[in-house]
Design a protein around this motif. Structure first.
Motif, mmCIF file in Angstrom:
data_model
loop_
_atom_site.group_PDB
_atom_site.id
_atom_site.type_symbol
_atom_site.label_atom_id
_atom_site.label_comp_id
_atom_site.label_asym_id
_atom_site.label_seq_id
_atom_site.Cartn_x
_atom_site.Cartn_y
_atom_site.Cartn_z
ATOM 1 N N PHE A 134 4.783 -2.974 -16.442
ATOM 2 C CA PHE A 134 5.177 -1.742 -17.126
ATOM 3 C C PHE A 134 6.338 -1.954 -18.106
ATOM 4 C CE2 PHE A 134 2.791 0.309 -13.703
ATOM 5 C CZ PHE A 134 2.192 1.354 -14.378
ATOM 6 N N LEU A 135 6.885 -3.171 -18.173
ATOM 7 C CA LEU A 135 8.027 -3.438 -19.040
ATOM 8 C C LEU A 135 7.794 -3.022 -20.488
ATOM 9 C CD1 LEU A 135 10.877 -4.553 -19.342
ATOM 10 C CD2 LEU A 135 9.891 -6.834 -19.636
ATOM 11 N N PRO A 136 6.638 -3.337 -21.099
ATOM 12 C CA PRO A 136 6.426 -2.876 -22.485
ATOM 13 C C PRO A 136 6.517 -1.361 -22.617
ATOM 14 C CG PRO A 136 4.817 -4.562 -21.905
ATOM 15 C CD PRO A 136 5.523 -4.187 -20.633
ATOM 16 N N VAL A 155 6.971 4.838 -10.863
ATOM 17 C CA VAL A 155 6.375 3.551 -10.496
ATOM 18 C C VAL A 155 7.020 2.996 -9.232
ATOM 19 C CG1 VAL A 155 6.170 1.124 -11.197
ATOM 20 C CG2 VAL A 155 5.603 2.953 -12.816
ATOM 21 N N ASN A 156 8.350 3.007 -9.192
ATOM 22 C CA ASN A 156 9.042 2.437 -8.048
ATOM 23 C C ASN A 156 8.984 3.347 -6.825
ATOM 24 O OD1 ASN A 156 10.588 -0.264 -8.742
ATOM 25 N ND2 ASN A 156 10.556 1.002 -10.581
ATOM 26 N N GLY A 157 8.796 4.636 -7.047
ATOM 27 C CA GLY A 157 8.563 5.538 -5.929
ATOM 28 C C GLY A 157 7.249 5.215 -5.233
ATOM 29 N N TRP A 158 6.224 4.930 -6.023
ATOM 30 C CA TRP A 158 4.933 4.546 -5.450
ATOM 31 C C TRP A 158 5.053 3.234 -4.676
ATOM 32 C CZ3 TRP A 158 1.879 0.247 -7.030
ATOM 33 C CH2 TRP A 158 0.638 0.169 -6.380
ATOM 34 N N LEU A 159 5.732 2.254 -5.261
ATOM 35 C CA LEU A 159 5.909 0.963 -4.601
ATOM 36 C C LEU A 159 6.704 1.096 -3.299
ATOM 37 C CD1 LEU A 159 6.792 -1.219 -7.726
ATOM 38 C CD2 LEU A 159 4.767 -1.508 -6.284
ATOM 39 N N LEU A 160 7.801 1.836 -3.371
ATOM 40 C CA LEU A 160 8.676 1.953 -2.211
ATOM 41 C C LEU A 160 8.015 2.717 -1.077
ATOM 42 C CD1 LEU A 160 11.436 1.323 -1.063
ATOM 43 C CD2 LEU A 160 12.316 3.417 -2.118
ATOM 44 N N GLY A 161 7.248 3.745 -1.415
ATOM 45 C CA GLY A 161 6.549 4.504 -0.380
ATOM 46 C C GLY A 161 5.602 3.629 0.416
ATOM 47 N N ARG A 162 4.914 2.736 -0.277
ATOM 48 C CA ARG A 162 4.018 1.802 0.414
ATOM 49 C C ARG A 162 4.809 0.864 1.312
ATOM 50 N NH1 ARG A 162 -0.915 -1.950 -1.616
ATOM 51 N NH2 ARG A 162 -0.654 -3.619 -0.100
ATOM 52 N N ASP A 163 5.893 0.282 0.779
ATOM 53 C CA ASP A 163 6.666 -0.695 1.546
ATOM 54 C C ASP A 163 7.259 -0.086 2.813
ATOM 55 O OD1 ASP A 163 6.127 -2.594 -0.388
ATOM 56 O OD2 ASP A 163 8.000 -2.265 -1.472
ATOM 57 N N LEU A 164 7.885 1.083 2.667
ATOM 58 C CA LEU A 164 8.535 1.707 3.813
ATOM 59 C C LEU A 164 7.528 2.117 4.877
ATOM 60 C CD1 LEU A 164 11.174 3.954 1.986
ATOM 61 C CD2 LEU A 164 11.617 1.835 3.249
ATOM 62 N N SER A 165 6.419 2.686 4.451
ATOM 63 C CA SER A 165 5.416 3.133 5.411
ATOM 64 C C SER A 165 4.769 1.957 6.133
ATOM 65 C CB SER A 165 4.336 3.959 4.694
ATOM 66 O OG SER A 165 4.900 5.127 4.115
ATOM 67 N N ARG A 189 3.205 9.072 1.337
ATOM 68 C CA ARG A 189 3.906 7.832 0.982
ATOM 69 C C ARG A 189 4.615 7.983 -0.358
ATOM 70 N NH1 ARG A 189 1.916 2.671 3.057
ATOM 71 N NH2 ARG A 189 0.834 3.046 5.012
ATOM 72 N N PHE A 190 3.952 8.608 -1.302
ATOM 73 C CA PHE A 190 4.536 8.765 -2.635
ATOM 74 C C PHE A 190 5.796 9.624 -2.584
ATOM 75 C CE2 PHE A 190 4.308 10.768 -7.005
ATOM 76 C CZ PHE A 190 4.825 9.654 -7.658
ATOM 77 N N VAL A 191 5.730 10.732 -1.860
ATOM 78 C CA VAL A 191 6.906 11.606 -1.726
ATOM 79 C C VAL A 191 8.052 10.863 -1.040
ATOM 80 C CG1 VAL A 191 7.794 13.709 -0.655
ATOM 81 C CG2 VAL A 191 5.538 13.715 -1.728
#
Length: 232
Positions: A134-136, A155-165, A189-191
Motif C-alpha cells: 500500500f506504500l504507493p 489497513v493496519n486495523g485489519w491486520l491487527l484484528g487478525r493477529d490479536l484474535s 476482528r476488524f473492530v
C-alpha cells in the motif's frame, strides 16, 4: 467493545500482565535498537569503506542514519511490538481466562513456543508486506492531508484484528479450524483491530496497547462462544 476494554485496563496491574509487559517492552526496544545500530554501522561501512570517502564522512553518514533510524523505529514499532507480544501472548490470555473464564481455561491448550514464534514471524512479515504493497497509495494520498492516515489506519486495523484474535483462538482451536474462525468473525476482528491500532497511535499508551489488545481479544473471543463463562 467498551466493556472488554475496561476489563482489560483493570487487569493491567496483575503480576502476569506486568511480567509480560516488562519482557515484551524490553525485547521490542532491544530489537529496534539493534536495527538502528545495524543501519548506522551499514551507513558508516558504505561511506567510509565501500565508497572510500574517509572516516569523517563515514561518521557523518552513521549519525544521519541513526537519526533516520529513529523515524524507522517509530514506523516499525507496531509491527515489532505485536510480533513480540505474540511470543508471550499465552501468558496474557491465560491470566484473563483464569480471572474471567475458568471453564474455558480448563479446556485450553497452551500454544507451543514453536507455533508462537511461527505465528509472530508471519504476523511481522504480513504487516511489512501489506504496508509495502500500500506504500504507493500512502504516498499518493499525502496530498490529501488525511488520506494516508485514514488508509493506514484501516489497513493496519485489519491486520491487527487478525493477529490479536489468532493469539486467543490458537489456544482453543486446531490450526485447521483457524481459517473458518477468521471468516466467521471478520467484522468483530476488524473492530478490535481498529481499537488496537488507535491505542498504538497514542503516545505512551502505545507501550501497553499490545497487552490491552490481547486481553480485549480474549474477552471478545469468549463472549461470543457458548462455553464462555464470563461474569463481568
Amino acid at each position: 467493545m467498551i466493556e472488554s476494554f475496561l476489563l482489560s485496563v483493570r487487569q493491567l496491574g496483575d503480576r502476569a500482565f506486568l511480567r509480560v509487559l516488562a519482557k515484551s517492552l524490553a525485547l521490542t526496544l532491544f530489537l529496534l535498537a539493534l536495527l538502528g545500530a545495524a543501519i548506522a554501522w551499514g551507513a558508516h561501512w558504505l561511506t567510509a569503506d565501500f565508497l572510500l570517502l574517509g572516516d569523517d564522512a563515514g561518521t557523518l553518514a552513521a549519525v544521519a542514519a541513526a537519526i533516520a533510524a529513529i523515524g524507522i523505529a517509530w514506523l516499525l514499532f507496531r509491527i515489532v511490538a505485536i510480533a513480540v507480544i505474540g511470543v508471550f501472548a499465552d501468558d496474557v490470555v491465560e491470566a484473563v481466562e483464569a480471572k474471567h473464564y475458568p471453564a474455558a481455561l480448563a479446556t485450553a491448550r497452551p500454544v507451543p513456543l514453536g507455533r508462537s514464534l511461527a505465528m509472530s514471524g508471519m504476523s511481522a512479515l504480513r504487516a511489512l508486506a501489506v504496508n509495502l504493497f500500500f506504500l504507493p497509495l500512502y504516498l499518493v494520498l499525502l496530498a490529501t492531508g488525511i488520506g494516508t492516515a485514514a488508509v493506514f489506519f484501516v489497513v493496519n486495523g485489519w491486520l491487527l484484528g487478525r493477529d490479536l484474535s489468532d493469539m486467543v483462538a490458537a489456544r482453543h482451536l486446531p490450526p485447521a479450524a483457524m481459517a473458518a474462525e477468521r471468516s466467521a468473525t471478520g467484522g468483530r476482528r476488524f473492530v478490535l483491530g481498529l481499537a488496537g491500532t488507535g491505542l498504538l497511535l497514542v503516545p505512551f499508551v502505545n507501550f501497553v496497547a499490545p497487552l490491552i489488545g490481547a486481553a480485549m481479544a480474549t474477552h471478545r473471543f469468549h463472549r461470543r462462544r457458548p462455553r464462555g463463562d464470563g461474569h463481568a
